[in-house]
Motif scaffolding. Structure first.
Motif, PDB file in Angstrom:
ATOM      1  N   ASN A  41       0.811  -1.232   0.000  1.00 23.47           N
ATOM      2  CA  ASN A  41       0.000   0.000   0.000  1.00 23.47           C
ATOM      3  C   ASN A  41       0.837   1.271   0.000  1.00 23.47           C
ATOM      4  O   ASN A  41       0.398   2.305   0.522  1.00 23.47           O
ATOM      5  N   GLN A  42       2.022   1.181  -0.570  1.00 21.93           N
ATOM      6  CA  GLN A  42       2.870   2.363  -0.670  1.00 21.93           C
ATOM      7  C   GLN A  42       3.317   2.584  -2.113  1.00 21.93           C
ATOM      8  O   GLN A  42       3.070   1.759  -2.987  1.00 21.93           O
ATOM      9  N   GLY A  43       3.973   3.714  -2.352  1.00 24.16           N
ATOM     10  CA  GLY A  43       4.441   4.044  -3.678  1.00 24.16           C
ATOM     11  C   GLY A  43       5.759   3.367  -4.011  1.00 24.16           C
ATOM     12  O   GLY A  43       6.281   2.560  -3.243  1.00 24.16           O
ATOM     13  N   LEU A  44       6.294   3.698  -5.170  1.00 23.08           N
ATOM     14  CA  LEU A  44       7.545   3.121  -5.633  1.00 23.08           C
ATOM     15  C   LEU A  44       8.735   3.853  -5.030  1.00 23.08           C
ATOM     16  O   LEU A  44       8.745   5.079  -4.959  1.00 23.08           O
ATOM     17  N   GLN A  45       9.739   3.080  -4.658  1.00 24.11           N
ATOM     18  CA  GLN A  45      10.969   3.646  -4.135  1.00 24.11           C
ATOM     19  C   GLN A  45      12.146   3.078  -4.920  1.00 24.11           C
ATOM     20  O   GLN A  45      12.241   1.868  -5.102  1.00 24.11           O
ATOM     21  N   LEU A  46      13.020   3.946  -5.376  1.00 20.81           N
ATOM     22  CA  LEU A  46      14.183   3.498  -6.132  1.00 20.81           C
ATOM     23  C   LEU A  46      15.189   2.838  -5.189  1.00 20.81           C
ATOM     24  O   LEU A  46      15.615   3.440  -4.204  1.00 20.81           O
ATOM     25  N   LEU A  47      15.577   1.601  -5.518  1.00 20.33           N
ATOM     26  CA  LEU A  47      16.602   0.897  -4.747  1.00 20.33           C
ATOM     27  C   LEU A  47      17.985   1.213  -5.276  1.00 20.33           C
ATOM     28  O   LEU A  47      18.906   1.508  -4.515  1.00 20.33           O
ATOM     29  N   LEU A  48      18.130   1.096  -6.583  1.00 17.69           N
ATOM     30  CA  LEU A  48      19.424   1.333  -7.216  1.00 17.69           C
ATOM     31  C   LEU A  48      19.237   1.417  -8.720  1.00 17.69           C
ATOM     32  O   LEU A  48      18.173   1.060  -9.244  1.00 17.69           O
ATOM     33  N   LYS A  49      20.291   1.871  -9.398  1.00 21.85           N
ATOM     34  CA  LYS A  49      20.246   1.969 -10.846  1.00 21.85           C
ATOM     35  C   LYS A  49      21.637   1.745 -11.427  1.00 21.85           C
ATOM     36  O   LYS A  49      22.645   2.047 -10.781  1.00 21.85           O
ATOM     37  N   TYR A  50      21.655   1.208 -12.635  1.00 21.73           N
ATOM     38  CA  TYR A  50      22.885   1.072 -13.388  1.00 21.73           C
ATOM     39  C   TYR A  50      22.805   1.992 -14.591  1.00 21.73           C
ATOM     40  O   TYR A  50      21.886   1.898 -15.414  1.00 21.73           O
ATOM     41  N   LEU A  51      23.812   2.860 -14.695  1.00 20.94           N
ATOM     42  CA  LEU A  51      23.873   3.768 -15.835  1.00 20.94           C
ATOM     43  C   LEU A  51      25.076   3.428 -16.703  1.00 20.94           C
ATOM     44  O   LEU A  51      24.956   3.311 -17.932  1.00 20.94           O
ATOM     45  N   SER A  52      26.231   3.315 -16.085  1.00 22.47           N
ATOM     46  CA  SER A  52      27.471   2.984 -16.788  1.00 22.47           C
ATOM     47  C   SER A  52      28.529   2.722 -15.731  1.00 22.47           C
ATOM     48  O   SER A  52      28.281   2.849 -14.528  1.00 22.47           O
ATOM     49  N   GLY A  53      29.722   2.352 -16.187  1.00 19.68           N
ATOM     50  CA  GLY A  53      30.831   2.179 -15.259  1.00 19.68           C
ATOM     51  C   GLY A  53      30.823   0.825 -14.589  1.00 19.68           C
ATOM     52  O   GLY A  53      30.531  -0.200 -15.216  1.00 19.68           O
ATOM     53  N   SER A  54      31.114   0.815 -13.304  1.00 22.89           N
ATOM     54  CA  SER A  54      31.210  -0.430 -12.554  1.00 22.89           C
ATOM     55  C   SER A  54      29.927  -1.238 -12.684  1.00 22.89           C
ATOM     56  O   SER A  54      28.817  -0.715 -12.545  1.00 22.89           O
ATOM     57  N   THR A  55      30.104  -2.521 -12.936  1.00 25.72           N
ATOM     58  CA  THR A  55      28.925  -3.375 -13.137  1.00 25.72           C
ATOM     59  C   THR A  55      28.257  -3.754 -11.831  1.00 25.72           C
ATOM     60  O   THR A  55      27.137  -4.243 -11.842  1.00 25.72           O
ATOM     61  N   LEU A  56      28.919  -3.537 -10.711  1.00 25.35           N
ATOM     62  CA  LEU A  56      28.324  -3.815  -9.406  1.00 25.35           C
ATOM     63  C   LEU A  56      27.805  -2.496  -8.840  1.00 25.35           C
ATOM     64  O   LEU A  56      28.560  -1.564  -8.607  1.00 25.35           O
ATOM     65  N   VAL A  57      26.519  -2.475  -8.614  1.00 20.55           N
ATOM     66  CA  VAL A  57      25.868  -1.252  -8.157  1.00 20.55           C
ATOM     67  C   VAL A  57      25.327  -1.479  -6.752  1.00 20.55           C
ATOM     68  O   VAL A  57      24.646  -2.474  -6.508  1.00 20.55           O
ATOM     69  N   LYS A  58      25.625  -0.568  -5.882  1.00 17.58           N
ATOM     70  CA  LYS A  58      25.104  -0.665  -4.501  1.00 17.58           C
ATOM     71  C   LYS A  58      23.962   0.318  -4.322  1.00 17.58           C
ATOM     72  O   LYS A  58      24.011   1.449  -4.815  1.00 17.58           O
ATOM     73  N   GLY A  59      22.945  -0.142  -3.606  1.00 21.33           N
ATOM     74  CA  GLY A  59      21.783   0.700  -3.398  1.00 21.33           C
ATOM     75  C   GLY A  59      21.459   0.877  -1.928  1.00 21.33           C
ATOM     76  O   GLY A  59      22.294   0.650  -1.068  1.00 21.33           O
ATOM     77  N   ILE A  60      20.214   1.250  -1.680  1.00 14.93           N
ATOM     78  CA  ILE A  60      19.796   1.471  -0.307  1.00 14.93           C
ATOM     79  C   ILE A  60      19.425   0.156   0.373  1.00 14.93           C
ATOM     80  O   ILE A  60      19.239  -0.865  -0.308  1.00 14.93           O
ATOM     81  N   ASN A  61      19.371   0.198   1.681  1.00 15.20           N
ATOM     82  CA  ASN A  61      18.913  -0.952   2.475  1.00 15.20           C
ATOM     83  C   ASN A  61      19.765  -2.200   2.288  1.00 15.20           C
ATOM     84  O   ASN A  61      19.271  -3.307   2.493  1.00 15.20           O
ATOM     85  N   GLY A  62      21.040  -2.035   1.912  1.00 12.24           N
ATOM     86  CA  GLY A  62      21.944  -3.166   1.805  1.00 12.24           C
ATOM     87  C   GLY A  62      21.825  -3.973   0.527  1.00 12.24           C
ATOM     88  O   GLY A  62      22.460  -5.022   0.385  1.00 12.24           O
ATOM     89  N   PHE A  63      21.025  -3.523  -0.414  1.00 10.44           N
ATOM     90  CA  PHE A  63      20.875  -4.236  -1.680  1.00 10.44           C
ATOM     91  C   PHE A  63      21.976  -3.851  -2.659  1.00 10.44           C
ATOM     92  O   PHE A  63      22.502  -2.735  -2.625  1.00 10.44           O
ATOM     93  N   GLU A  64      22.298  -4.778  -3.531  1.00  8.89           N
ATOM     94  CA  GLU A  64      23.219  -4.515  -4.623  1.00  8.89           C
ATOM     95  C   GLU A  64      22.779  -5.313  -5.848  1.00  8.89           C
ATOM     96  O   GLU A  64      22.004  -6.276  -5.725  1.00  8.89           O
ATOM     97  N   ALA A  65      23.236  -4.896  -6.999  1.00 11.80           N
ATOM     98  CA  ALA A  65      22.884  -5.591  -8.228  1.00 11.80           C
ATOM     99  C   ALA A  65      24.090  -5.594  -9.147  1.00 11.80           C
ATOM    100  O   ALA A  65      24.919  -4.678  -9.109  1.00 11.80           O
ATOM    101  N   GLU A  66      24.168  -6.609  -9.973  1.00 12.56           N
ATOM    102  CA  GLU A  66      25.282  -6.727 -10.900  1.00 12.56           C
ATOM    103  C   GLU A  66      24.775  -6.749 -12.329  1.00 12.56           C
ATOM    104  O   GLU A  66      23.925  -7.574 -12.694  1.00 12.56           O
TER     105      GLU A  66
END
Lengths: 114, 114
Positions: A41-66
């Motif tokens: 019941n809440q809106g969307l919140q951005l965790l992380l994004k990949y634009l360019s550069g390092s392929t490992l991206v760190k986001g909020i709340n301890g999340f990361e993506a590759e």
């Protein structure tokens, strides 16, 4: 045109366990990739994004993506989840070049159990 | 990044009527996007609204059902016309933030058609 496939509709996991939410994309051009979270019941919140550069991206709340270009994947990971991470997670893609529409995957419901 | 004010936050409407949703942005933006999120589903792009021109609709969405106005660079409306219970969804507007290569979303309009 771009498309996104989230490979798991639901992921149940126990608290403090690691988790991976899988996302694959398709595009004929270079892309920007995003992970969003939506709590009940809440809106969307951005965790992380990949634009360019390092392929490992760190986001909020301890999340990361590759970002893996060869496998066209952008999997989201967290080494130890909490009950509060229970939510819907959306992977999204847009084509490079600006003013492009953001296309969402179907979503993955992460359910963290005590 | 841009801040979006979306109104109304929720409404309950009678079938056959129409509802207009407004999005006001605190800065000038070229493109605005309108999404629908049906219950338990992901976000589906309805249309892209560019100031001074007709909106571009995605497959499955038509102007007669979802007319959009974009009178200036900070404001847009989406009308859900001749509503039926199947139109019960959350409707969200979004803008691109080119400086951050990201997107901002409104808080959404939760529509229930009875």
């Amino acid at each position: 045109a771009q498309s996104v496939t989230q490979l798991d509709s639901q992921v149940p996991v126990f608290e403090e366990a690691p988790v991976e939410l899988r996302c694959n994309y398709s595009s004929s051009v270079s892309v920007y990739l995003f992970w969003y979270v939506q709590y009940p019941n809440q809106g969307l919140q951005l965790l992380l994004k990949y634009l360019s550069g390092s392929t490992l991206v760190k986001g909020i709340n301890g999340f990361e993506a590759e970002f893996n270009k060869s496998q066209t994947s952008f999997h989201l990971r967290k080494p130890s989840v909490h009950i509060s991470d229970t939510a819907e997670y959306f992977c999204a893609v847009t084509g490079l070049g600006g003013y492009n529409k953001l296309i969402f995957g179907a979503g993955t419901r992460l359910a963290v159990h005590p | 990044s841009a801040v979006i004010s979306q109104k109304p936050s929720r409404d309950i409407c009678q079938r056959g009527t129409s509802l207009t949703i407004q999005c006001q942005v605190d800065s000038q933006v070229t493109m605005m996007f309108w999404y629908r999120q049906q219950p338990g589903q992901s976000l589906t792009l309805i249309a892209t609204a560019n100031q001074g021109s007709e909106a571009t609709y995605e497959s499955g969405f038509v102007i007669d059902k979802f007319p959009i106005s974009r009178p200036n660079l900070t404001f847009s409306t989406l009308t859900v016309s001749n509503m039926s219970p199947e139109d019960s969804s959350i409707y969200l507007c979004s803008v691109e933030n080119p400086q951050e290569s990201g997107y901002t979303f409104g808080s959404g309009t939760r529509l229930t058609v009875v």
